[in-house]
Design a protein around this motif. Structure first.
Motif, PDB file in Angstrom:
ATOM      1  N   ALA A  46       1.142  -1.312   0.218  1.00 26.62           N
ATOM      2  CA  ALA A  46      -0.208   0.020  -0.235  1.00 26.62           C
ATOM      3  C   ALA A  46       0.941   1.064  -0.095  1.00 26.62           C
ATOM      4  CB  ALA A  46      -1.598   0.197   1.386  1.00 26.62           C
ATOM      5  N   PRO A  47       0.787   2.130  -0.505  1.00 23.44           N
ATOM      6  CA  PRO A  47       0.917   3.546  -0.172  1.00 23.44           C
ATOM      7  C   PRO A  47       1.615   3.886   1.062  1.00 23.44           C
ATOM      8  CG  PRO A  47      -1.125   3.544  -1.422  1.00 23.44           C
ATOM      9  CD  PRO A  47      -0.689   2.612  -1.033  1.00 23.44           C
ATOM     10  N   PHE A  48       2.364   4.643   1.383  1.00 26.20           N
ATOM     11  CA  PHE A  48       2.364   4.660   2.846  1.00 26.20           C
ATOM     12  C   PHE A  48       3.586   6.753   2.433  1.00 26.20           C
ATOM     13  CE2 PHE A  48       6.038   2.028   1.400  1.00 26.20           C
ATOM     14  CZ  PHE A  48       7.470   3.192   1.988  1.00 26.20           C
ATOM     15  N   VAL A  49       4.050   7.368   3.764  1.00 26.10           N
ATOM     16  CA  VAL A  49       4.580   8.703   3.385  1.00 26.10           C
ATOM     17  C   VAL A  49       5.105   8.392   4.568  1.00 26.10           C
ATOM     18  CG1 VAL A  49       4.722  11.416   3.509  1.00 26.10           C
ATOM     19  CG2 VAL A  49       3.707   9.890   1.909  1.00 26.10           C
ATOM     20  N   ARG A  50       6.690   7.978   4.620  1.00 24.31           N
ATOM     21  CA  ARG A  50       7.325   7.147   6.071  1.00 24.31           C
ATOM     22  C   ARG A  50       8.937   8.567   6.715  1.00 24.31           C
ATOM     23  NH1 ARG A  50       5.994   2.786   6.254  1.00 24.31           N
ATOM     24  NH2 ARG A  50       4.873   3.090   6.510  1.00 24.31           N
ATOM     25  N   CYS A  51       9.333   9.298   7.676  1.00 23.12           N
ATOM     26  CA  CYS A  51       9.993  10.307   7.922  1.00 23.12           C
ATOM     27  C   CYS A  51      10.917   9.398   9.400  1.00 23.12           C
ATOM     28  CB  CYS A  51       9.549  11.380   8.224  1.00 23.12           C
ATOM     29  SG  CYS A  51       8.548  12.361   6.994  1.00 23.12           S
ATOM     30  N   LEU A  52      11.803   8.968   8.538  1.00 20.94           N
ATOM     31  CA  LEU A  52      12.957   8.395   9.322  1.00 20.94           C
ATOM     32  C   LEU A  52      13.890   9.137   9.675  1.00 20.94           C
ATOM     33  CD1 LEU A  52      13.271   5.262   6.791  1.00 20.94           C
ATOM     34  CD2 LEU A  52      11.458   5.544   8.408  1.00 20.94           C
ATOM     35  N   LEU A  84       9.207  16.509   0.350  1.00 24.32           N
ATOM     36  CA  LEU A  84       7.753  16.060   1.234  1.00 24.32           C
ATOM     37  C   LEU A  84       6.514  17.109   1.505  1.00 24.32           C
ATOM     38  CD1 LEU A  84       7.394  13.889   3.975  1.00 24.32           C
ATOM     39  CD2 LEU A  84       9.060  15.278   5.016  1.00 24.32           C
ATOM     40  N   ARG A  85       6.968  17.949   1.543  1.00 25.42           N
ATOM     41  CA  ARG A  85       6.090  19.067   1.459  1.00 25.42           C
ATOM     42  C   ARG A  85       5.143  18.920   0.916  1.00 25.42           C
ATOM     43  NH1 ARG A  85      10.776  22.474   4.068  1.00 25.42           N
ATOM     44  NH2 ARG A  85      10.391  23.292   1.965  1.00 25.42           N
ATOM     45  N   ALA A  86       5.339  18.803  -0.307  1.00 31.26           N
ATOM     46  CA  ALA A  86       4.217  18.976  -1.427  1.00 31.26           C
ATOM     47  C   ALA A  86       3.274  18.112  -1.224  1.00 31.26           C
ATOM     48  CB  ALA A  86       4.731  18.548  -2.918  1.00 31.26           C
ATOM     49  N   ILE A  87       3.615  16.683  -1.133  1.00 31.62           N
ATOM     50  CA  ILE A  87       3.229  15.348  -1.213  1.00 31.62           C
ATOM     51  C   ILE A  87       2.403  15.469   0.252  1.00 31.62           C
ATOM     52  CG2 ILE A  87       2.835  13.184  -0.230  1.00 31.62           C
ATOM     53  CD1 ILE A  87       6.249  13.268  -1.111  1.00 31.62           C
ATOM     54  N   ILE A  88       2.573  16.061   1.391  1.00 29.81           N
ATOM     55  CA  ILE A  88       1.252  16.398   2.868  1.00 29.81           C
ATOM     56  C   ILE A  88       0.074  17.524   2.462  1.00 29.81           C
ATOM     57  CG2 ILE A  88       1.168  16.557   4.554  1.00 29.81           C
ATOM     58  CD1 ILE A  88       3.801  16.213   5.163  1.00 29.81           C
ATOM     59  N   ALA A 236       9.743  32.686  12.623  1.00 28.82           N
ATOM     60  CA  ALA A 236      10.824  33.033  11.572  1.00 28.82           C
ATOM     61  C   ALA A 236      11.199  32.826  10.152  1.00 28.82           C
ATOM     62  CB  ALA A 236      12.352  31.723  12.558  1.00 28.82           C
ATOM     63  N   GLY A 237       9.850  31.894  10.155  1.00 28.08           N
ATOM     64  CA  GLY A 237      10.052  31.375   8.387  1.00 28.08           C
ATOM     65  C   GLY A 237       9.837  30.306   8.052  1.00 28.08           C
ATOM     66  N   PHE A 238       9.872  29.174   8.857  1.00 28.00           N
ATOM     67  CA  PHE A 238      10.233  27.969   9.400  1.00 28.00           C
ATOM     68  C   PHE A 238       8.485  26.784   7.689  1.00 28.00           C
ATOM     69  CE2 PHE A 238      13.555  28.629  11.767  1.00 28.00           C
ATOM     70  CZ  PHE A 238      14.823  27.604  11.308  1.00 28.00           C
ATOM     71  N   THR A 239       9.017  26.724   6.785  1.00 27.77           N
ATOM     72  CA  THR A 239       8.089  25.727   6.460  1.00 27.77           C
ATOM     73  C   THR A 239       7.860  24.326   6.627  1.00 27.77           C
ATOM     74  OG1 THR A 239       9.278  25.493   4.138  1.00 27.77           O
ATOM     75  CG2 THR A 239       8.177  27.731   4.470  1.00 27.77           C
ATOM     76  N   SER A 240       8.531  24.238   7.661  1.00 23.37           N
ATOM     77  CA  SER A 240       8.108  22.424   8.026  1.00 23.37           C
ATOM     78  C   SER A 240       9.349  22.404   9.478  1.00 23.37           C
ATOM     79  CB  SER A 240       8.832  21.509   6.613  1.00 23.37           C
ATOM     80  OG  SER A 240      10.469  21.471   6.828  1.00 23.37           O
ATOM     81  N   ASN A 241       8.150  21.445  10.115  1.00 25.42           N
ATOM     82  CA  ASN A 241       9.252  21.710  11.618  1.00 25.42           C
ATOM     83  C   ASN A 241       9.051  19.750  11.581  1.00 25.42           C
ATOM     84  OD1 ASN A 241       9.926  21.558  14.721  1.00 25.42           O
ATOM     85  ND2 ASN A 241       8.009  22.880  14.729  1.00 25.42           N
ATOM     86  N   PHE A 242       9.970  19.051  12.578  1.00 22.38           N
ATOM     87  CA  PHE A 242       9.539  17.939  12.465  1.00 22.38           C
ATOM     88  C   PHE A 242       9.999  17.570  14.667  1.00 22.38           C
ATOM     89  CE2 PHE A 242      11.160  18.351   8.201  1.00 22.38           C
ATOM     90  CZ  PHE A 242      10.698  17.041   7.160  1.00 22.38           C
ATOM     91  N   VAL A 256       2.105  19.987   8.208  1.00 22.31           N
ATOM     92  CA  VAL A 256       3.713  20.137   7.869  1.00 22.31           C
ATOM     93  C   VAL A 256       4.839  20.830   8.784  1.00 22.31           C
ATOM     94  CG1 VAL A 256       2.951  20.188   5.220  1.00 22.31           C
ATOM     95  CG2 VAL A 256       3.522  22.438   6.545  1.00 22.31           C
ATOM     96  N   MET A 257       4.181  21.668   9.998  1.00 21.37           N
ATOM     97  CA  MET A 257       4.526  22.232  11.417  1.00 21.37           C
ATOM     98  C   MET A 257       4.624  20.899  12.522  1.00 21.37           C
ATOM     99  SD  MET A 257       6.045  24.385   9.765  1.00 21.37           S
ATOM    100  CE  MET A 257       6.602  25.685  11.354  1.00 21.37           C
ATOM    101  N   ASP A 258       4.797  19.748  12.296  1.00 24.66           N
ATOM    102  CA  ASP A 258       4.385  19.038  13.136  1.00 24.66           C
ATOM    103  C   ASP A 258       4.551  17.429  12.489  1.00 24.66           C
ATOM    104  OD1 ASP A 258       4.655  18.142  15.810  1.00 24.66           O
ATOM    105  OD2 ASP A 258       2.525  18.386  15.492  1.00 24.66           O
ATOM    106  N   ILE A 259       5.382  17.188  11.785  1.00 21.69           N
ATOM    107  CA  ILE A 259       5.374  15.717  10.981  1.00 21.69           C
ATOM    108  C   ILE A 259       6.507  15.185  11.885  1.00 21.69           C
ATOM    109  CG2 ILE A 259       6.807  15.100   9.338  1.00 21.69           C
ATOM    110  CD1 ILE A 259       6.921  17.930   7.881  1.00 21.69           C
TER     111      ILE A 259
END
Length: 283
Positions: A46-52, A84-88, A236-242, A256-259
């Motif tokens: 199945a499709p997935f998006v996974r951050c390691l 990743l941001r675009a996919i989300i 501060a201008g960040f566009t993603s936060n992990f 995207v600000m809580d990945i």
């Protein structure tokens, strides 16, 4: 060699052994669960998006690291942070299988030992650096590692030319504050909070010569950040936060600000790495 100049150069030197009988019992139970899961799991269909995310790639872990990247590439595609941001943000169920790989703290081994492997395998990566640890003096590093019980010895950090070179290849330099601060502890100090976040961003951009859009808050759990820290990161201008919280990335739903990210470390056995890469404990 003087003691204040010594660093761990292998995983065996760097990581602290499990201490105490309770911790050993927990470790044995965890290993048993991982073995069972490894026997049960099959490659994802199945499709997935996974951050390691990890912390280091030492010379003695390069074979496992390369084997892991090749095994993971059989099951999904590694993407950079803008992708990743675009996919989300797309908001539609992904029809692909995607990994995002990042490293916290800015250790030199990631660039020196892991970088050539990632370049060979064409795997984009992000290094989240604490700027005061880059080119740091022994006293600063001693203070940092004194509060990091996972390590038995200090680990060398990047210098700025290495950071710039990484960003000029397939790497990205993201922000992990200035001093590896626990943001929830300083959220009542607006000036310090801004310095740790916006100040670190400016330092990175000044040295690397590229925009710094990605942030990962130190320690990474939900209690290590609050609404003031989150607001300062956005301001501060960040566009993603992990985070460092295991979880599912869902296009159109995940913030995207809580990945969420799954921790892996490359001194672990390959079968264990693949268990996490296949989404163990995401349900």
């Amino acid at each position: 060699m003087q003691d204040d100049l010594r660093f761990a150069e292998t995983a065996a030197e760097a990581w602290a052994p499990v201490a105490g009988w309770r911790a050993r019992i927990r470790g044995a139970a965890r290993a048993a669960r991982i073995r069972i899961e490894a026997m049960r799991q099959r490659p994802a269909a199945a499709p997935f998006v996974r951050c390691l995310y990890a912390h280091a790639v030492f010379a003695d872990t390069v074979p496992t690291f390369r084997a892991f990247l090749r095994a993971a590439k059989q099951e999904g595609e590694f993407v950079d942070t803008p992708t990743l941001r675009a996919i989300i943000a797309d908001g539609r169920p992904s029809d692909g299988r995607f990994f995002h790989l990042s490293f916290d703290d800015g250790f030199a081994s990631v660039y020196e030992d892991g970088g050539p492997v990632m370049e060979d395998e064409r795997v984009p990566y992000t290094m989240f650096v604490a700027t005061d640890l880059i080119d740091a003096d022994p006293k600063t590093l001693n203070s940092y590692f004194a509060h990091m019980p996972a390590y038995r010895a200090r680990v060398r950090t990047l210098d700025w030319p290495q950071a710039k070179a990484a960003a000029g290849g397939i790497g990205e330099i993201g922000c992990h504050t200035r001093t590896h601060a626990r943001l929830s502890n300083i959220s009542g100090e607006p000036a310090r909070l801004a310095d740790e976040i916006a100040g670190a961003k400016a330092i990175i951009e000044g040295h690397v010569g590229r925009p710094c859009d990605s942030f990962a808050w130190p320690y990474g759990t939900a209690t290590d950040i609050d609404h003031r820290g989150r607001a300062a990161i956005a301001a501060a201008g960040f566009t993603s936060n992990f985070s460092a919280v295991r979880g599912v990335v869902r296009p159109g739903t995940t913030d995207v600000m809580d990945i969420p990210r799954h921790q892996v470390e490359f001194h672990w056995p390959l079968r264990e790495l693949m268990v996490w890469a296949r989404g163990f404990r995401e349900a």
